[in-house]
Every structure is written in structure tokens, then in C-alpha cells.
Scaffold this active site. Structure first.
Site, PDB file in Angstrom:
ATOM      1  N   HIS A   1     -12.472  -5.370   5.894  1.00 33.85           N
ATOM      2  CA  HIS A   1     -11.059  -5.092   6.150  1.00 33.85           C
ATOM      3  C   HIS A   1     -10.786  -5.117   7.654  1.00 33.85           C
ATOM      4  O   HIS A   1     -11.594  -4.621   8.433  1.00 33.85           O
ATOM      5  CB  HIS A   1     -10.681  -3.701   5.630  1.00 33.85           C
ATOM      6  CG  HIS A   1     -10.426  -3.652   4.151  1.00 33.85           C
ATOM      7  ND1 HIS A   1     -11.031  -2.759   3.310  1.00 33.85           N
ATOM      8  CD2 HIS A   1      -9.606  -4.379   3.360  1.00 33.85           C
ATOM      9  CE1 HIS A   1     -10.599  -2.935   2.066  1.00 33.85           C
ATOM     10  NE2 HIS A   1      -9.727  -3.919   2.073  1.00 33.85           N
TER      11      HIS A   1
ATOM     12  N   SER B   1       0.861  -1.185   0.000  1.00 32.57           N
ATOM     13  CA  SER B   1       0.000   0.000   0.000  1.00 32.57           C
ATOM     14  C   SER B   1       0.898   1.237   0.000  1.00 32.57           C
ATOM     15  O   SER B   1       2.114   1.128   0.214  1.00 32.57           O
ATOM     16  CB  SER B   1      -0.879   0.002   1.251  1.00 32.57           C
ATOM     17  OG  SER B   1      -0.042   0.085   2.392  1.00 32.57           O
TER      18      SER B   1
ATOM     19  N   ASP C   1      -3.987  -9.161   4.691  1.00 29.23           N
ATOM     20  CA  ASP C   1      -3.024  -8.260   5.311  1.00 29.23           C
ATOM     21  C   ASP C   1      -3.043  -8.458   6.835  1.00 29.23           C
ATOM     22  O   ASP C   1      -2.049  -8.869   7.441  1.00 29.23           O
ATOM     23  CB  ASP C   1      -3.396  -6.808   4.953  1.00 29.23           C
ATOM     24  CG  ASP C   1      -2.394  -5.805   5.480  1.00 29.23           C
ATOM     25  OD1 ASP C   1      -1.377  -6.220   6.064  1.00 29.23           O
ATOM     26  OD2 ASP C   1      -2.613  -4.585   5.320  1.00 29.23           O
TER      27      ASP C   1
ATOM     28  N   ASP D   1      -1.410  -1.792  -3.732  1.00 30.89           N
ATOM     29  CA  ASP D   1      -2.723  -1.987  -3.130  1.00 30.89           C
ATOM     30  C   ASP D   1      -3.383  -0.657  -2.740  1.00 30.89           C
ATOM     31  O   ASP D   1      -2.720   0.223  -2.182  1.00 30.89           O
ATOM     32  CB  ASP D   1      -2.496  -2.852  -1.876  1.00 30.89           C
ATOM     33  CG  ASP D   1      -3.757  -3.436  -1.319  1.00 30.89           C
ATOM     34  OD1 ASP D   1      -4.702  -3.660  -2.094  1.00 30.89           O
ATOM     35  OD2 ASP D   1      -3.803  -3.689  -0.091  1.00 30.89           O
TER      36      ASP D   1
ATOM     37  N   GLY E   1     -10.263  -7.731   2.094  1.00 27.80           N
ATOM     38  CA  GLY E   1     -10.674  -7.956   3.484  1.00 27.80           C
ATOM     39  C   GLY E   1     -10.893  -9.423   3.810  1.00 27.80           C
ATOM     40  O   GLY E   1     -11.889  -9.791   4.425  1.00 27.80           O
ATOM     41  N   SER E   2      -9.936 -10.264   3.416  1.00 26.24           N
ATOM     42  CA  SER E   2     -10.164 -11.715   3.524  1.00 26.24           C
ATOM     43  C   SER E   2      -9.543 -12.370   4.749  1.00 26.24           C
ATOM     44  O   SER E   2      -9.606 -13.595   4.885  1.00 26.24           O
ATOM     45  CB  SER E   2      -9.603 -12.418   2.276  1.00 26.24           C
ATOM     46  OG  SER E   2     -10.092 -11.804   1.115  1.00 26.24           O
TER      47      SER E   2
END
Ligand code: G3H
Ligand code: ZN
Length: 333
Positions: free
Chosen positions: A191, A53, A249, A92, A226-227
Site C-alpha cells: 500500500h 474507504s 488509490d 474499501d 496496493g497496486s
């Protein structure tokens, strides 16, 4: 092996779509996570999709995102040589088109995600299309991911209070008008820290979006953000409904800190003196009988534990997502 760019990544996604597997896109901000991921992907014989990011680039560059990206890019490039898998980098949740232009000019990422999902539909189309055009005009070898819908929770500097699920017909218009290569959708993930059992996941909606796109001749890979809290069975269901990039993340952030914490807790007496001797820190314990033990406080010792745990977690995730054993590089051997 090689740090690949967009055209090679596109062929991995094509395999993923035809064979029904997904790549776990894994966020990095520092070397221990990066090396752990390379090790884990290599053990699983999976290609590796890293993500950075803008915040991660600023962190790596001590506040300077461009310096951080250059440093991360060079580091990934050098380390990827030591692994027999394909390594890719996605940028990202990008919101700054000047920084995106820099990324393309430096020829570092394999793909870039433009995130204008908090804007109105028209504004989102306009901004996302500009980024696709920028890549075309520069003849940059990058794929462009854009997002439609809103995913609840906090990621980097972005915070969303309420989810908006992606509408299938709008998705067709969005992909058609922007020309994006991948589409991030909102289908109930979150997230940050979220428990899979509490999520209102809509794999059916992912499937409907995929089918509606296909009905209009669009074979766009879908992305699940958001996994971290999504459980293996939930993930497998999503993969059967057109998802082929799964972003994680928060899970690695947790594993990093917990692994370090447990290690340092186990070796507390080698690092922290008994209460009465606490003041000795400023003299590096010159005046006290107690001595710290370098076998445990050398950051490389804890760092190795972190790398190993990240490797284990990533190898497990690659097995769940089906990318294990399918490295594009290994297939060409
Ligand atoms: O873009 C990155 C992700 O969507 C990561 O989500 O922090 O919930 O794993 P997570
Ligand atoms: Zn995300």
C-alpha cells in the site's frame, strides 16, 4: 448508465474470470477524481468500479462518515446516468461492522470489503463470517470481500509494518468458513508509494491460491491490493494468475496533486502577486496595482485539468487490465 449493485457486479467478475481480465478498483474521496474516472472508463468502454474507504466517507461528510457515504452515493448515482457504462461502488477496508450495517441498510454499495486481516486467523474468520451473515440475513444485494494475509504499507487509517504472504491451504479454509465472495490476498504488493521494481511479487503464489481454491470447488475471484506501483507487465502476469480486482488509490492521489501543482506553477503570476504586494491579500488587493486573474484561480479551471488527467490514467489502466471494450452495459446493447 446505471449505478449497479452486487448481483450485476458478480456477473462482471464471472466474465473477468472466464475471459482473464481485471477491474481496476479506483479509490475516490472527492468529485474531480470521481468524474475523471467516469470519463476515463467511458472512453475505454470499461465498466467502472469505484471504491470509498471509511476515511473517504468521513472526508466527504466533513467528519460524518454516514453523511459522506449518502452524499457520495447520491452523487455517483446521479452522474452515472450520463455514462453508457456500468458503475459499481466497493466499500474499501471496512473495519466497523456498525458502519457496514448502515451501508447495507442504505442499499448504496455493490460490494463491501471487511478487513480483519490484522486479527488472528480465527478472529478474522469470525468477523468476516459475521459480515457475510449480515448480508445474507438482510438479503442485501452486496458482495463481500475479505482479506487473508497482510499487505505492507499504509492505507487510510490502517498501517502494516511487515507483509505476511497468504497461505493457499489456509485460503481454502478461510473462504470455506467465511463464505466470502472475493478474497484479497497478500502476494508482495505494498500500500502507498512503492516501485514495482523493488516489490517481491509472487504471481506464482496467486496462481497456487487460485488453483487450490478451484481444487476445492471454490471459484473465488482474487483481489490485489496496493497496486499503484505495480507495472503493466507485472499486472498482466497477476491477471493470468486469478486476480480480477486490482486496487489503485495512491496513483490517483499523486496524479491529482501533480496536475494541480503543474497548472498553478505555470500560472503563478496570475495567482500570487510579486513579493512586495503579498500583504494585499487581506484587502483582496485593494491597495495594489497587481490584480489576480480569475481565468486561472477559479478552482473549476484547475479541477478540469485534474479530471482530464485522471481520465487519461484510468483509460490506460483499463487497457492494461483488459476491462477496456468489455463494458457489461455495452455488451447488452
Ligand atoms: O484498497 C486500496 C488499495 O489497496 C490501494 O493501494 O494506495 O497502493 O494504490 P494503493
Ligand atoms: Zn488496500
Amino acid at each position: 448508465m446505471t449505478f449497479y449493485r452486487g448481483s450485476e457486479l458478480e456477473s462482471v467478475y464471472q466474465n473477468a474470470l472466464s475471459d482473464g481480465f481485471g477491474l481496476v478498483a479506483s479509490n475516490i474521496a472527492e468529485p474531480n477524481v470521481l468524474i475523471g474516472l467516469m470519463e476515463g472508463a467511458s472512453r475505454a468502454e470499461s465498466d467502472l468500479l469505484l471504491q470509498a474507504s471509511a476515511g473517504a466517507c468521513r472526508f466527504a461528510g466533513n467528519g460524518d462518515a454516514e453523511a459522506g457515504l449518502n452524499a457520495l452515493g447520491a452523487y455517483i448515482d446521479a452522474l452515472a446516468e450520463g455514462f453508457d457504462i456500468g458503475v459499481f461502488l466497493n466499500m474499501d477496508h471496512q473495519t466497523d461492522t456498525e458502519f457496514i450495517e448502515f451501508q447495507m441498510d442504505e442499499e448504496i454499495p455493490s460490494s463491501v470489503m471487511i478487513d480483519a486481516s490484522s486479527e488472528s486467523f480465527e478472529e478474522n474468520v469470525k468477523i468476516s463470517r459475521e459480515v457475510v451473515r449480515m448480508a445474507t440475513e438482510k438479503d442485501a444485494d452486496v458482495l463481500i470481500e475479505a482479506e487473508l494475509g497482510q499487505i505492507k504499507g499504509a492505507e487510510d487509517d490502517l498501517e502494516v509494518d511487515n507483509a505476511f504472504y497468504t497461505d493457499p491451504e489456509q485460503a481454502v479454509e478461510f473462504v470455506d468458513r467465511t463464505g466470502c465472495d472475493l478474497l484479497a490476498i497478500s502476494v508482495g504488493t505494498q500500500h502507498g508509494v512503492a516501485k514495482g521494481k523493488d516489490l517481491e511479487l509472487r504471481p506464482d503464489l496467486a496462481g497456487e491460491i487460485r488453483q487450490t481454491l478451484r481444487d476445492h470447488g471454490l471459484d473465488t475471484p482474487l483481489v490485489l491490493h496496493g497496486s499503484s506501483g505495480v507495472q503493466p507487465d507485472q499486472l498482466r502476469t497477476m491477471l493470468r494468475h486469478g486476480i480480477c480486482k486490482v486496487n489503485k488509490d495512491t496513483r490517483y492521489q499523486y496524479e491529482y496533486t501533480r496536475t494541480a501543482m503543474e497548472y498553478y506553477e505555470r500560472h503563478r503570476n496570475s495567482i500570487v502577486p510579486p513579493d512586495a504586494d503579498r500583504d494585499g491579500r487581506d484587502t483582496f488587493f485593494n491597495e495594489t496595482a497587481w490584480t489576480p486573474n480569475k481565468d486561472h484561480f477559479d478552482p473549476r479551471v484547475g479541477g478540469r485539468q485534474i479530471r482530464e488527467r485522471i481520465a487519461e490514467v484510468h483509460a490506460q489502466l483499463a487497457a492494461v487490465s483488459g476491462s477496456a471494450g468489455r463494458s457489461r452495459y455495452l455488451e447488452t446493447q
